[in-house]
Design an enzyme around this catalytic site. Structure first.
Site, short mmCIF file in Angstrom:
data_model
loop_
_atom_site.label_atom_id
_atom_site.label_comp_id
_atom_site.label_asym_id
_atom_site.label_seq_id
_atom_site.Cartn_x
_atom_site.Cartn_y
_atom_site.Cartn_z
N ARG A 151 -18.90 4.37 -53.45
CA ARG A 151 -18.43 5.61 -53.10
C ARG A 151 -19.35 6.97 -53.26
O ARG A 151 -18.85 7.85 -53.10
CB ARG A 151 -17.23 5.54 -53.90
CG ARG A 151 -16.04 4.85 -53.81
CD ARG A 151 -14.82 4.97 -54.83
NE ARG A 151 -14.30 6.14 -54.29
CZ ARG A 151 -13.54 6.92 -55.30
NH1 ARG A 151 -13.26 6.49 -56.58
NH2 ARG A 151 -13.02 8.09 -55.12
N ASP A 152 -20.33 6.55 -53.64
CA ASP A 152 -21.69 7.65 -53.56
C ASP A 152 -22.95 7.06 -53.28
O ASP A 152 -23.96 7.16 -53.90
CB ASP A 152 -21.45 8.53 -54.86
CG ASP A 152 -22.32 9.58 -54.70
OD1 ASP A 152 -22.45 10.18 -53.60
OD2 ASP A 152 -22.75 10.01 -55.92
N PHE A 153 -22.93 6.04 -52.44
CA PHE A 153 -23.84 4.95 -52.03
C PHE A 153 -25.07 5.59 -51.15
O PHE A 153 -24.95 5.55 -49.92
CB PHE A 153 -23.49 3.81 -51.34
CG PHE A 153 -24.20 2.52 -51.59
CD1 PHE A 153 -24.74 2.42 -52.62
CD2 PHE A 153 -24.21 1.47 -50.66
CE1 PHE A 153 -25.55 1.17 -53.03
CE2 PHE A 153 -24.85 0.36 -51.13
CZ PHE A 153 -25.50 0.14 -51.98
#
Length: 153
Positions: free
Chosen positions: A43-45
């Site tokens: 989700r924050d890759f």
């Protein structure tokens, strides 16, 4: 991984560095595939959230900054697209060429040739990456081309 590519894959890339680049891309694609197959989405890759231990192809890759990661069903395509679009956005075009992006996706999907389904998902990934790009340009007040300048140290 951002700093690693800045230090080791600056164009023009030497032959040894090109081989290292291919091996690293393949290892990173396999890591991402295993993560998504297990139902984990970051989700924050971004490339900045991948840590490279060691040097060259012998180095290990670790995913860091996982406080936003969550468990989803392995068939949940929307979350995978968001992760892959974040990677696409954060890959500096000066170091990561379009052919490198396609190599990553071929290794990620474990295919030699893209099918219609793969091309459709690739379209969705690029569309989401463009949305991330527009949002970043709007919030930071700078064009995408300026985003990567003075970022590496």
């Amino acid at each position: 991984l951002e700093r690693y590519l800045f230090r080791n894959w600056t164009p023009p890339v030497r032959h040894e560095a090109a081989l290292d680049k291919r091996r690293t891309i393949q290892a990173f694609a396999l890591l991402t595939r295993q993560m998504h197959k297990a139902g984990l989405v970051h989700r924050d890759f971004y490339l900045g959230h991948v840590f490279v231990h060691g040097k060259g192809s012998n180095g290990l890759l670790s995913v860091i900054d996982v406080q936003r990661a969550s468990q989803r069903p392995s068939w949940w395509l929307r979350s995978k697209i968001k992760d892959l679009a974040s990677l696409h956005f954060s890959s500096d075009p000066h170091y990561i060429r379009p052919v490198d992006r396609l190599r990553f996706l071929k290794s990620y999907w474990g295919v030699e040739k893209f099918t219609f389904w793969h091309r459709l998902v690739l379209f969705w990934i690029e569309r989401k990456a463009m949305r991330i790009r527009r949002h970043t340009e709007k919030t930071m007040g700078i064009p995408y081309e300026e985003f990567f300048k003075n970022k590496y140290y």
